[in-house]
Design a protein around this motif. Structure first.
Motif, PDB file in Angstrom:
ATOM      1  N   MET A  95      27.926 -96.129  -6.382  1.00  0.00           N
ATOM      2  CA  MET A  95      27.922 -96.032  -4.915  1.00  0.00           C
ATOM      3  C   MET A  95      28.266 -97.369  -4.268  1.00  0.00           C
ATOM      4  O   MET A  95      28.832 -97.404  -3.182  1.00  0.00           O
ATOM      5  CB  MET A  95      26.535 -95.602  -4.422  1.00  0.00           C
ATOM      6  N   SER A  99      35.172-101.227  -1.484  1.00  0.00           N
ATOM      7  CA  SER A  99      35.840-100.156  -0.743  1.00  0.00           C
ATOM      8  C   SER A  99      37.193 -99.787  -1.341  1.00  0.00           C
ATOM      9  O   SER A  99      37.637 -98.638  -1.216  1.00  0.00           O
ATOM     10  CB  SER A  99      36.017-100.550   0.733  1.00  0.00           C
ATOM     11  N   HIS A 102      36.481 -97.080  -3.923  1.00  0.00           N
ATOM     12  CA  HIS A 102      36.217 -95.809  -3.240  1.00  0.00           C
ATOM     13  C   HIS A 102      37.499 -95.245  -2.646  1.00  0.00           C
ATOM     14  O   HIS A 102      37.723 -94.029  -2.657  1.00  0.00           O
ATOM     15  CB  HIS A 102      35.156 -96.006  -2.151  1.00  0.00           C
ATOM     16  N   GLN A 323      34.247-104.116   4.088  1.00  0.00           N
ATOM     17  CA  GLN A 323      33.397-103.048   4.625  1.00  0.00           C
ATOM     18  C   GLN A 323      33.123-103.261   6.112  1.00  0.00           C
ATOM     19  O   GLN A 323      33.089-102.314   6.884  1.00  0.00           O
ATOM     20  CB  GLN A 323      32.074-103.024   3.847  1.00  0.00           C
ATOM     21  N   LYS A 331      27.866-100.819   1.452  1.00  0.00           N
ATOM     22  CA  LYS A 331      27.677 -99.704   0.523  1.00  0.00           C
ATOM     23  C   LYS A 331      26.445 -99.903  -0.346  1.00  0.00           C
ATOM     24  O   LYS A 331      25.822 -98.937  -0.783  1.00  0.00           O
ATOM     25  CB  LYS A 331      28.923 -99.529  -0.345  1.00  0.00           C
ATOM     26  N   GLN A 334      23.222 -98.099   0.801  1.00  0.00           N
ATOM     27  CA  GLN A 334      23.128 -96.688   0.434  1.00  0.00           C
ATOM     28  C   GLN A 334      22.771 -96.548  -1.038  1.00  0.00           C
ATOM     29  O   GLN A 334      21.927 -95.723  -1.410  1.00  0.00           O
ATOM     30  CB  GLN A 334      24.455 -95.979   0.718  1.00  0.00           C
TER      31      GLN A 334
END
Length: 380
Positions: A95, A99, A102, A323, A331, A334
């Motif tokens: 997670m 970025s 992702h 981010q 991130k 989270q």
């Protein structure tokens, strides 16, 4: 202004800048040209490739130069998926990945993606990783050092798991190259990425390693540079400057690590008067890059704290600059399971070559003062 955002970017090292200027003015030929001027640039390019490969303990034939870490992550994942070890459509990642990881995974609509959280120590749970693997798993992507809290993931263990399960393993090394000894780790992965501007080299240059045993297909068809890995004329001056910066960093790894570790302890000690409000997100010493400190201060939004620190002469951040540009919480918050309010409180402090012990103490005292004034105002 006292700079405490080295995890976002670093100033160009003066010696590396001199190398850049010399190469840009004296070795300016296109390294793919067949004349002597192009040949001189080509020889220099290959010398840099050989030197960086030696520093990292890898085969130079798997090292390719890119525009930076984000492009490296993208091209590495595409390369690995073009030549999987087995058939399947499942990918596992964290997670808290950058970025750019992702971004490339979110576009892979034909694949199922599993995103793993972090433990309270900011680490991937090895048992949870094993449980997530299926017969369809073809790729695992886990960053080496988290850019927001500095935790160091167990790359050797993950690599062993991937090897036993016949799975490609990519790792984002952007925050570990030039900061941690990698020669025993780098050869274990299928691919890894790195970036010049994180290690006092120029912006706009980086690299990726792909194990030469992997028969990848290029994402960009028809390219003639870097064995077809990517198109575009090679930025030899930036590559040479990045190599010079990497050499300089690598010669001082142990001393820098010890220095940052002592500064980290002093900084945390300066926060003792407000420790009831401070949450520091970190692992044990063996799994923690000391130069990055991720923390939250209860009741105070990170953006407000960052702006106040900036007003008082200290540059800190609220997480990864990539981010921040997306205007979303870091991130890692989270991944750590923080609630919305805790995520908003997150800030990051990161040390670098120009940081001094006096700067570290003054930053800690400044944060103490900001918090005390805020709390007093909140009571009124």
């Amino acid at each position: 202004m006292n700079y405490f955002d080295y995890a976002a970017t670093t100033p160009l090292d003066r010696e590396a800048a001199e190398v850049y200027m010399k190469v840009a003015t004296e070795y300016f030929g296109n390294s793919s040209s067949l004349h002597d001027i192009g040949g001189q640039a080509h020889i220099l390019l290959e010398n840099c490739r050989e030197e960086l490969a030696a520093l990292l303990g890898i085969d130079k034939n798997g090292l390719f130069f890119t525009s930076g870490g984000s492009e490296s992550n993208f091209l590495a994942i595409e390369a690995l998926l073009s030549s999987p070890k087995k058939q399947g459509n499942h990918i596992i990642t964290g997670m808290a990945e950058h970025s750019s990881i992702h971004g490339v995974l979110n576009r892979l609509t034909d694949y199922d993606i599993t995103f793993l959280p972090l433990t309270s120590l900011g680490l991937i749970d090895e048992e949870e990783l094993l449980a997530a693997i299926t017969p369809e798993t073809v790729l695992i992507s886990i960053q080496h050092v988290n850019s927001e809290i500095g935790t160091i993931q167990p790359i050797k263990t993950v690599a062993q798991i991937c090897q036993a399960q016949n799975i490609h393993f990519h790792s984002d090394f952007v925050q570990s190259v030039g900061k941690i000894e990698l020669r025993g780790i780098a050869p274990l992965v299928s691919s890894f990425s790195f970036s010049g501007h994180k290690i006092y080299g120029p912006k706009g240059i980086g690299g990726v390693y792909i194990n030469p045993a992997i028969s990848w297909s290029p994402f960009f068809p028809g390219g003639s540079h870097e064995k077809g890995f990517r198109p575009g004329t090679m930025n030899v001056p930036a590559i040479a400057a990045m190599t010079a910066a990497a050499q300089k960093n690598n010669s001082n790894l142990a001393d820098a690590y010890q220095k940052y570790n002592s500064w980290r302890k002093v900084f945390i000690e300066t926060l003792n008067p407000i420790n009831n409000w401070v949450n520091i997100y970190q692992a044990n010493d063996d799994n923690q890059l000391p130069s990055i400190i991720g923390l939250g201060i209860s009741g105070i939004e990170g953006q407000w704290m960052m702006l106040e620190a900036n007003r008082l002469g200290f540059a800190i951040s609220t997480g990864s600059a990539c981010q921040i540009g997306m205007q979303t919480p870091a991130k890692v918050t989270q991944a750590l399971g923080l609630n919305k309010q805790e995520a908003k409180e997150f800030i990051r402090i990161s040390f670098g070559n120009s940081t001094t012990m006096e700067d570290v103490i003054r930053l800690g005292e400044t944060i103490n003062n900001i918090v005390n004034q805020y709390k007093i105002a909140d009571l009124c």
